[in-house]
Write a protein that holds these residues in place. Sequence first.
Motif, mmCIF file in Angstrom:
data_model
loop_
_atom_site.group_PDB
_atom_site.id
_atom_site.type_symbol
_atom_site.label_atom_id
_atom_site.label_comp_id
_atom_site.label_asym_id
_atom_site.label_seq_id
_atom_site.Cartn_x
_atom_site.Cartn_y
_atom_site.Cartn_z
ATOM 1 N N SER A 1 0.859 -1.172 0.000
ATOM 2 C CA SER A 1 0.000 0.000 0.000
ATOM 3 C C SER A 1 0.900 1.228 0.000
ATOM 4 N N TRP A 2 0.613 2.173 -0.884
ATOM 5 C CA TRP A 2 1.424 3.370 -1.033
ATOM 6 C C TRP A 2 0.541 4.601 -0.932
ATOM 7 N N ARG A 3 1.109 5.689 -0.395
ATOM 8 C CA ARG A 3 0.369 6.948 -0.312
ATOM 9 C C ARG A 3 1.350 8.102 -0.426
ATOM 10 N N LEU A 4 0.996 9.069 -1.260
ATOM 11 C CA LEU A 4 1.784 10.286 -1.396
ATOM 12 C C LEU A 4 1.026 11.410 -0.711
ATOM 13 N N ASP A 5 1.691 12.069 0.232
ATOM 14 C CA ASP A 5 1.113 13.228 0.906
ATOM 15 C C ASP A 5 1.815 14.460 0.330
ATOM 16 N N ALA A 6 1.135 15.133 -0.586
ATOM 17 C CA ALA A 6 1.736 16.274 -1.268
ATOM 18 C C ALA A 6 2.007 17.436 -0.320
ATOM 19 N N ILE B 1 4.364 -2.473 3.553
ATOM 20 C CA ILE B 1 4.658 -3.685 2.796
ATOM 21 C C ILE B 1 4.753 -4.873 3.735
ATOM 22 N N GLU B 2 4.066 -5.959 3.383
ATOM 23 C CA GLU B 2 4.194 -7.204 4.147
ATOM 24 C C GLU B 2 5.448 -7.922 3.671
ATOM 25 N N LEU B 3 6.280 -8.327 4.610
ATOM 26 C CA LEU B 3 7.563 -8.948 4.297
ATOM 27 C C LEU B 3 7.422 -10.454 4.112
ATOM 28 N N GLY B 4 8.102 -10.954 3.116
ATOM 29 C CA GLY B 4 8.141 -12.391 2.865
ATOM 30 C C GLY B 4 9.554 -12.919 3.004
ATOM 31 N N ASP B 5 9.696 -14.229 2.891
ATOM 32 C CA ASP B 5 11.007 -14.876 3.030
ATOM 33 C C ASP B 5 12.040 -14.321 2.055
ATOM 34 N N GLY B 6 11.642 -14.145 0.794
ATOM 35 C CA GLY B 6 12.578 -13.671 -0.225
ATOM 36 C C GLY B 6 13.105 -12.284 0.077
ATOM 37 N N ALA B 7 12.211 -11.400 0.491
ATOM 38 C CA ALA B 7 12.621 -10.032 0.816
ATOM 39 C C ALA B 7 13.570 -10.025 2.012
ATOM 40 N N LEU B 8 13.259 -10.825 3.007
ATOM 41 C CA LEU B 8 14.094 -10.857 4.206
ATOM 42 C C LEU B 8 15.478 -11.421 3.900
ATOM 43 N N ALA B 9 15.553 -12.392 3.001
ATOM 44 C CA ALA B 9 16.836 -13.001 2.663
ATOM 45 C C ALA B 9 17.685 -12.096 1.774
ATOM 46 N N SER B 10 17.040 -11.316 0.919
ATOM 47 C CA SER B 10 17.787 -10.545 -0.075
ATOM 48 C C SER B 10 17.876 -9.048 0.218
ATOM 49 N N GLY B 11 16.952 -8.531 1.030
ATOM 50 C CA GLY B 11 16.905 -7.088 1.246
ATOM 51 C C GLY B 11 16.297 -6.341 0.075
ATOM 52 N N VAL B 12 15.630 -7.072 -0.822
ATOM 53 C CA VAL B 12 15.003 -6.501 -2.010
ATOM 54 C C VAL B 12 13.495 -6.705 -1.913
ATOM 55 N N LEU B 13 12.759 -5.618 -2.126
ATOM 56 C CA LEU B 13 11.300 -5.680 -2.097
ATOM 57 C C LEU B 13 10.774 -5.414 -3.497
ATOM 58 N N PHE B 14 10.312 -6.468 -4.156
ATOM 59 C CA PHE B 14 9.752 -6.317 -5.491
ATOM 60 C C PHE B 14 8.387 -5.666 -5.387
ATOM 61 N N SER B 15 8.091 -4.797 -6.319
ATOM 62 C CA SER B 15 6.837 -4.062 -6.307
ATOM 63 C C SER B 15 5.937 -4.541 -7.422
ATOM 64 N N ASP B 16 4.661 -4.369 -7.193
ATOM 65 C CA ASP B 16 3.708 -4.712 -8.235
ATOM 66 C C ASP B 16 3.616 -3.562 -9.238
ATOM 67 N N GLY B 17 2.938 -3.789 -10.342
ATOM 68 C CA GLY B 17 2.828 -2.783 -11.387
ATOM 69 C C GLY B 17 2.172 -1.496 -10.926
ATOM 70 N N GLN B 18 1.254 -1.592 -9.968
ATOM 71 C CA GLN B 18 0.562 -0.416 -9.471
ATOM 72 C C GLN B 18 1.485 0.490 -8.663
ATOM 73 N N SER B 19 2.591 -0.044 -8.177
ATOM 74 C CA SER B 19 3.527 0.735 -7.364
ATOM 75 C C SER B 19 4.563 1.479 -8.197
ATOM 76 N N LYS B 20 4.638 1.178 -9.479
ATOM 77 C CA LYS B 20 5.692 1.754 -10.315
ATOM 78 C C LYS B 20 5.686 3.284 -10.295
ATOM 79 N N GLY B 21 4.540 3.902 -10.348
ATOM 80 C CA GLY B 21 4.473 5.361 -10.324
ATOM 81 C C GLY B 21 5.081 5.953 -9.073
ATOM 82 N N TYR B 22 4.889 5.265 -7.951
ATOM 83 C CA TYR B 22 5.476 5.729 -6.690
ATOM 84 C C TYR B 22 6.989 5.526 -6.700
ATOM 85 N N LEU B 23 7.445 4.378 -7.200
ATOM 86 C CA LEU B 23 8.884 4.125 -7.264
ATOM 87 C C LEU B 23 9.580 5.140 -8.172
#
Length: 111
Positions: free
Chosen positions: A2-7, A16-38
């Motif tokens: 879930s993302w929110r921009l406060d202008a 972001i809910e953390l999963g095993d992969g993120a915890l092991a790698s330190g990388v959080l993959f984002s879904d397509g809807q998050s691209k604008g925020y990234l």
Amino acid sequence: QSWRLDASSNTLTALIELGDGALASGVLFSDGQSKGYLDLLLGDRFPVIGDEGDRHGNVGVSETVNALTGLSTLFAHTFPEPGDLLRLEFDLDARVARAEVGGTELDTDSI
């Protein structure tokens, strides 16, 4: 995720809910809807400030894989478990990211 921009405060907040992969790698993959925020974070690395005010490395964006990277140091110091929530608040003016890691009790109303 879930993302929110406060202008008004020029902050970008991610929950972001953390999963095993993120915890092991330190990388959080984002879904397509998050691209604008990234895209708002591209080109910079943000120092990560934890709950205690300690710095835990730098977080940045990998555009090629649509992911936040560089969170290994934070995870090594906060010991999150799969299913825990991570709140990252990016101050776009100060160029820092404040991080809070917790269980499902993290306040989701602020996002």
